[in-house]
Scaffold this active site. Sequence first.
Site, mmCIF file in Angstrom:
data_model
loop_
_atom_site.group_PDB
_atom_site.id
_atom_site.type_symbol
_atom_site.label_atom_id
_atom_site.label_comp_id
_atom_site.label_asym_id
_atom_site.label_seq_id
_atom_site.Cartn_x
_atom_site.Cartn_y
_atom_site.Cartn_z
ATOM 1 N N GLY A 1 0.523 -4.927 0.971
ATOM 2 C CA GLY A 1 -0.661 -4.950 0.125
ATOM 3 C C GLY A 1 -0.417 -5.623 -1.222
ATOM 4 O O GLY A 1 -1.349 -6.160 -1.827
ATOM 5 N N ALA B 1 0.868 -1.175 0.000
ATOM 6 C CA ALA B 1 0.000 0.000 0.000
ATOM 7 C C ALA B 1 0.906 1.226 0.000
ATOM 8 O O ALA B 1 2.061 1.153 0.421
ATOM 9 C CB ALA B 1 -0.880 -0.013 1.239
ATOM 10 N N GLU C 1 4.528 -5.090 7.207
ATOM 11 C CA GLU C 1 3.801 -4.029 7.909
ATOM 12 C C GLU C 1 4.268 -3.834 9.345
ATOM 13 O O GLU C 1 4.263 -2.712 9.864
ATOM 14 C CB GLU C 1 2.290 -4.332 7.917
ATOM 15 C CG GLU C 1 1.610 -4.173 6.573
ATOM 16 C CD GLU C 1 1.593 -5.427 5.736
ATOM 17 O OE1 GLU C 1 2.358 -6.379 6.032
ATOM 18 O OE2 GLU C 1 0.812 -5.469 4.765
ATOM 19 N N GLU D 1 -0.788 -9.224 -0.564
ATOM 20 C CA GLU D 1 -2.212 -9.460 -0.277
ATOM 21 C C GLU D 1 -3.043 -9.414 -1.564
ATOM 22 O O GLU D 1 -3.979 -10.196 -1.738
ATOM 23 C CB GLU D 1 -2.701 -8.424 0.743
ATOM 24 C CG GLU D 1 -2.019 -8.619 2.095
ATOM 25 C CD GLU D 1 -2.261 -7.468 3.059
ATOM 26 O OE1 GLU D 1 -1.832 -6.337 2.757
ATOM 27 O OE2 GLU D 1 -2.892 -7.687 4.097
HETATM 28 C C1 HXC Z 1 5.046 4.332 -1.208
HETATM 29 C C2 HXC Z 1 6.932 3.332 -2.041
HETATM 30 C C3 HXC Z 1 6.555 2.092 -1.466
HETATM 31 C C4 HXC Z 1 5.342 2.043 -0.746
HETATM 32 C C5 HXC Z 1 8.443 1.827 -2.491
HETATM 33 N N1 HXC Z 1 8.096 3.109 -2.659
HETATM 34 N N2 HXC Z 1 7.507 1.189 -1.773
HETATM 35 N N3 HXC Z 1 6.173 4.429 -1.908
HETATM 36 N N4 HXC Z 1 4.628 3.186 -0.640
HETATM 37 N N5 HXC Z 1 4.885 0.916 -0.205
HETATM 38 C C6 HXC Z 1 8.849 4.154 -3.379
HETATM 39 C C7 HXC Z 1 10.040 4.608 -2.599
HETATM 40 O O1 HXC Z 1 9.668 5.579 -1.646
HETATM 41 C C8 HXC Z 1 10.908 5.208 -3.686
HETATM 42 O O2 HXC Z 1 10.391 6.472 -4.036
HETATM 43 C C9 HXC Z 1 10.632 4.279 -4.882
HETATM 44 O O3 HXC Z 1 9.398 3.625 -4.575
HETATM 45 C C10 HXC Z 1 11.691 3.214 -5.034
HETATM 46 O O4 HXC Z 1 11.865 2.543 -3.819
HETATM 47 P P1 HXC Z 1 13.284 2.353 -3.102
HETATM 48 O O5 HXC Z 1 13.024 2.112 -1.666
HETATM 49 O O6 HXC Z 1 14.191 3.476 -3.456
HETATM 50 O O7 HXC Z 1 13.807 1.038 -3.818
HETATM 51 P P2 HXC Z 1 14.750 -0.104 -3.216
HETATM 52 O O8 HXC Z 1 15.874 0.511 -2.443
HETATM 53 O O9 HXC Z 1 15.065 -1.012 -4.354
HETATM 54 O O10 HXC Z 1 13.856 -0.894 -2.148
HETATM 55 C C11 HXC Z 1 12.705 -1.629 -2.552
HETATM 56 C C12 HXC Z 1 11.859 -2.025 -1.320
HETATM 57 C C13 HXC Z 1 11.539 -0.754 -0.506
HETATM 58 C C14 HXC Z 1 12.625 -3.021 -0.469
HETATM 59 C C15 HXC Z 1 10.588 -2.689 -1.872
HETATM 60 O O11 HXC Z 1 11.005 0.248 -1.402
HETATM 61 C C16 HXC Z 1 10.536 -0.979 0.578
HETATM 62 O O12 HXC Z 1 10.842 -1.508 1.633
HETATM 63 N N6 HXC Z 1 9.276 -0.516 0.357
HETATM 64 C C17 HXC Z 1 8.236 -0.582 1.358
HETATM 65 C C18 HXC Z 1 7.735 -1.995 1.493
HETATM 66 C C19 HXC Z 1 6.633 -2.060 2.537
HETATM 67 O O13 HXC Z 1 6.825 -1.738 3.724
HETATM 68 N N7 HXC Z 1 5.436 -2.452 2.109
HETATM 69 C C20 HXC Z 1 4.306 -2.541 2.981
HETATM 70 C C21 HXC Z 1 3.576 -1.240 2.952
HETATM 71 S S1 HXC Z 1 2.293 -1.221 4.152
HETATM 72 P P3 HXC Z 1 11.335 7.785 -3.974
HETATM 73 O O14 HXC Z 1 10.387 8.878 -4.373
HETATM 74 O O15 HXC Z 1 11.836 7.862 -2.590
HETATM 75 O O16 HXC Z 1 12.411 7.488 -4.987
HETATM 76 C C22 HXC Z 1 1.083 -2.083 3.436
HETATM 77 C C23 HXC Z 1 -0.132 -2.218 4.261
HETATM 78 C C24 HXC Z 1 -1.169 -2.967 3.479
HETATM 79 O O17 HXC Z 1 1.155 -2.574 2.365
HETATM 80 C C25 HXC Z 1 -2.261 -3.365 4.341
HETATM 81 C C26 HXC Z 1 -3.123 -2.288 4.754
HETATM 82 C C27 HXC Z 1 -2.659 -1.620 5.991
#
Ligand code: HXC
Length: 257
Positions: free
Chosen positions: A108, A65, A131, A111
Amino acid sequence: PEFETILLERTGRVAVLTLNRPKALNALNSQVLLDVSAALDLLENDESVGAVVLTGSERAFAAGADIKEMQSKSYMDMFLVDHFGGWDRVAAFRKPIIAAVAGYALGGGCELAMMCDLLIAADNAKFGQPEIKLGIIPGMGGSQRLTKAVGKAKAMDLILTGRNMDAEEAERAGLVSRIVPAADLLTVALETAQTIASMSLPSVMIAKESVNRAFETTLGEGLRFERRVFHSLFATEDQKEGMAAFVEKRAADFHNR
Ligand code: HXC
């Protein structure tokens, strides 16, 4: 139609829906939900569509998400709009939908893939529910669907530590139907979707509904449901055609009736 965050293409009876926010690794924001829902509404009502492939990029199916969109929200902001509730649309889709997953399927994204019927993974796929590292928990079905898919031991491991699992581990755990080389992912997903779309659509839709019933009910109720809908297929022209084709040693020519 044109969508802001997804691409929608057709090949024969198969529709391919590609998540397309590459700069955010396909993070799922409200616009993605609007676009995916609108596309699925179209595809569900289009009788010329027999199956759907849902995919992302080679780097990310979806990295979760959109954290930036959620960051400053309050409890009431989330509760009043039932944030993420709209994604139930994907699970309620009545035709087969195949998730073709390469790269990150996190939070997400994982999911969303689990709402699909079949999950084909590229060898570079990574699944996880991170998360907990953000101080929240899965909110699009992860604590339920992952547990049903892989069992309590691995679900607790993934959800409590937030670690990722690779495609091999995901296949061993039963989350993934098949693993293919990343370069072949779309070809294999399309072939699989085309095979499904060549069957009689009513039987395919009823088969999907029947398998999903196994997750919702007791064995006895599920078996009764199966038998009833099994009997109902003898009201279709395609059952007569399918069985006639077998007896006459020829290919079946289904008309989805
Ligand atoms: C918003 C995101 C994002 C996310 C990545 N980006 N994931 N933006 N929401 N979930 C953006 C980053 O901010 C970045 O933008 C660009 O995408 C590239 O990501 P990087 O981090 O620079 O890439 P990398 O170093 O290769 O790392 C990849 C990654 C990391 C390991 C996937 O991006 C990451 O950990 N993302 C979050 C994963 C996560 O926590 N997902 C769960 C989300 S909560 P900029 O502009 O900075 O370049 C969720 C809840 C769902 O899903 C259920 C409901 C509550």
